[in-house]
Design an enzyme around this catalytic site. Structure first.
Site: not given
Length: 184
Positions: A102-104
């Protein structure tokens, strides 16, 4: 019982890490959090202190159904710099097990060569499409392609966790957890 490994790196995004741990455990998924260092105490990106269940070295040879990487910075860079994480990702992928980021954190999967030809969601700007032409980028909150689940960021952590429940367990378990969380 399904089992999930969540490595916790210094500087991880606390909303993502804690949401994943909490929501997956509500589905009675056995979640093991693992510190990359010998210190079980991790300071997340906003200064929140987390305590891992074990060190990564202590559980590296254990069997899990899935590994999920929380994002955040510098947490994602710390995950990406750890060769044990890359070895685990390859091992899970070769064993046809689930992976999540998730995210980066999809950046770690990309650097491991695991996203080629796949549809992926990530934090805006974490992966630049011109640098990863073999990856198909989506603005969807959560994308599942093959056995890799990716998501955009802290605001999508709940949906990401519920999607993991649906894939590892079933839709009924997802609905039960979602109802108990009063999302709608």
């Amino acid at each position: 019982m399904a089992t999930v490994l969540i490595p916790l790196a210094e500087g991880c995004e606390e909303i993502e890490a804690v949401t994943l741990i909490d929501v997956l455990r509500r589905a009675e998924i056995h979640v093991v959090t693992a510190s990359l260092t010998d210190d079980l105490h991790i300071t997340a990106s906003r200064g929140v202190r987390l305590v891992a269940d074990a060190t990564l070295d202590a559980v590296i040879d254990d069997e899990f159904d899935m590994m999920v990487l929380p994002g955040g910075q510098p947490g994602t860079n710390n995950l990406n710099a750890d060769q044990r994480i890359h070895a685990l990702l390859k091992r899970f992928n070769q064993a046809d097990k689930w992976l999540g980021a998730i995210c980066a954190a999809p950046m770690v999967l990309a650097h491991g060569g695991l996203l080629e030809g796949l549809n992926v969601s990530c934090y805006p700007g974490a992966l630049k499409p011109n640098e990863w032409p073999e990856v198909q980028f989506s603005n969807d909150a959560v994308v599942c392609d093959n056995k890799i689940i990716t998501s955009r960021g802290p605001g999508t952590a709940m949906t990401f966790a519920l999607t993991i429940i649906e894939k590892l367990m079933d839709e009924e378990t997802r609905q039960q957890v979602e109802t108990s969380l009063v999302i709608r």
